[in-house]
Motif scaffolding. Structure first.
Motif, PDB file in Angstrom:
ATOM      1  N   ARG A   1       0.800  -1.214   0.000  1.00  0.00           N
ATOM      2  CA  ARG A   1       0.000   0.000   0.000  1.00  0.00           C
ATOM      3  C   ARG A   1       0.842   1.277   0.000  1.00  0.00           C
ATOM      4  NH1 ARG A   1      -3.623   1.010   5.001  1.00  0.00           N
ATOM      5  NH2 ARG A   1      -1.838   2.210   5.642  1.00  0.00           N
ATOM      6  N   ASP A   2       1.893   1.294   0.845  1.00  0.00           N
ATOM      7  CA  ASP A   2       2.666   2.523   1.047  1.00  0.00           C
ATOM      8  C   ASP A   2       4.090   2.468   0.505  1.00  0.00           C
ATOM      9  OD1 ASP A   2       0.451   3.513   2.369  1.00  0.00           O
ATOM     10  OD2 ASP A   2       1.209   3.003   4.357  1.00  0.00           O
ATOM     11  N   GLY A   3       4.466   1.375  -0.119  1.00  0.00           N
ATOM     12  CA  GLY A   3       5.813   1.267  -0.660  1.00  0.00           C
ATOM     13  C   GLY A   3       6.850   0.772   0.328  1.00  0.00           C
ATOM     14  N   GLY A   4       6.464   0.469   1.544  1.00  0.00           N
ATOM     15  CA  GLY A   4       7.381  -0.107   2.518  1.00  0.00           C
ATOM     16  C   GLY A   4       8.298   0.876   3.207  1.00  0.00           C
ATOM     17  N   ASP A   5       8.006   2.160   3.104  1.00  0.00           N
ATOM     18  CA  ASP A   5       8.882   3.152   3.706  1.00  0.00           C
ATOM     19  C   ASP A   5       8.422   3.625   5.076  1.00  0.00           C
ATOM     20  OD1 ASP A   5      10.495   3.021   1.481  1.00  0.00           O
ATOM     21  OD2 ASP A   5       9.525   4.713   0.483  1.00  0.00           O
TER      22      ASP A   5
ATOM     23  N   PRO B   1       8.590   6.924   9.313  1.00  0.00           N
ATOM     24  CA  PRO B   1       9.482   6.413   8.264  1.00  0.00           C
ATOM     25  C   PRO B   1      10.469   5.388   8.831  1.00  0.00           C
ATOM     26  CG  PRO B   1       9.348   8.810   8.174  1.00  0.00           C
ATOM     27  CD  PRO B   1       8.647   8.378   9.437  1.00  0.00           C
ATOM     28  N   VAL B   2      10.813   4.415   8.015  1.00  0.00           N
ATOM     29  CA  VAL B   2      11.775   3.395   8.438  1.00  0.00           C
ATOM     30  C   VAL B   2      13.102   4.084   8.752  1.00  0.00           C
ATOM     31  CG1 VAL B   2      13.027   1.329   7.724  1.00  0.00           C
ATOM     32  CG2 VAL B   2      10.643   1.623   7.058  1.00  0.00           C
ATOM     33  N   PRO B   3      13.624   3.903   9.976  1.00  0.00           N
ATOM     34  CA  PRO B   3      14.845   4.616  10.363  1.00  0.00           C
ATOM     35  C   PRO B   3      16.110   4.014   9.755  1.00  0.00           C
ATOM     36  CG  PRO B   3      14.072   3.274  12.184  1.00  0.00           C
ATOM     37  CD  PRO B   3      13.071   3.132  11.077  1.00  0.00           C
ATOM     38  N   THR B   4      17.153   4.845   9.697  1.00  0.00           N
ATOM     39  CA  THR B   4      18.483   4.368   9.299  1.00  0.00           C
ATOM     40  C   THR B   4      19.012   3.476  10.418  1.00  0.00           C
ATOM     41  OG1 THR B   4      19.600   6.216  10.357  1.00  0.00           O
ATOM     42  CG2 THR B   4      18.939   6.518   8.028  1.00  0.00           C
TER      43      THR B   4
END
Length: 189
Positions: free
Chosen positions: A56-60, A68-71
């Motif tokens: 749905r959201d591109g996995g980010d 947002p997926v953190p570093t």
């Protein structure tokens, strides 16, 4: 005291030690490869929900907290914040990291803290450490104690291992009771 311990030990747990996915509310799979610990919020989410959000959201973004997926660096900071907040999953996760690096004493320290906070997987990991003498002196009685604590918390592998120990000690009726509970929780051996 032993009778009370047995009553607690043989009570059928309501769910596994992993609990439910916080999104779909379906019990998390026993196979840890089929779920993910989110590095932003330390929530364990089933792969079905992770996959759905990726589509749905591109996995980010995190499927749970929507950040947002953190570093890697930020994920490490988040983990330390969760540890400071006494999050048992984060504490166990750090213990597992130490274990993987061969620092068994630090791993045991973290597993003990997570176990005191109610993490069933940490109890199971402690049982392994005591059984193999990793980070602590080898103590089979402590191995069994932590297996029992994990089993009380709904850990099916710990429950199965207690059954094996009971069988080795000639207590077949107790072994069978443990194996029935383990099987009802999804253990397949």
């Amino acid at each position: 005291a032993a009778e009370l311990r047995d009553e607690i030990l043989f009570k059928q747990p309501e769910s596994s030690h992993l609990g439910d996915c916080p999104i779909c509310m379906i019990p998390l799979p026993l196979d840890l490869e089929c779920s993910s610990i989110m590095t932003c919020c330390s929530k364990t989410v089933c792969d079905g929900c992770v996959h759905t959000i990726e589509l749905r959201d591109g996995g980010d973004v995190c499927p749970f907290c929507r950040t947002p997926v953190p570093t890697k660096k930020k994920a490490d900071r988040n983990l330390m914040k969760r540890i400071e907040a006494n999050d048992p999953v984060a504490i166990r996760q750090k213990g597992s990291e130490y274990f993987g690096q061969g620092d068994y004493s630090a791993a045991v320290e973290h597993f003990k803290k997570a176990a005191k906070l109610g993490d069933g997987e940490a109890n199971y990991q402690l049982a392994g450490c005591y059984g193999l003498g990793l980070g602590v002196e080898r103590k089979p009685k402590m191995e069994i104690f932590y297996w029992e604590e994990a089993a009380i918390g709904g850990h099916p592998k710990a429950r199965y291992n207690i059954g094996v120990t009971e069988k080795r000690n000639g207590r077949f009726d107790r072994a069978q009771r443990h194996w029935i509970i383990a099987a009802s929780q999804g253990h397949t051996n």
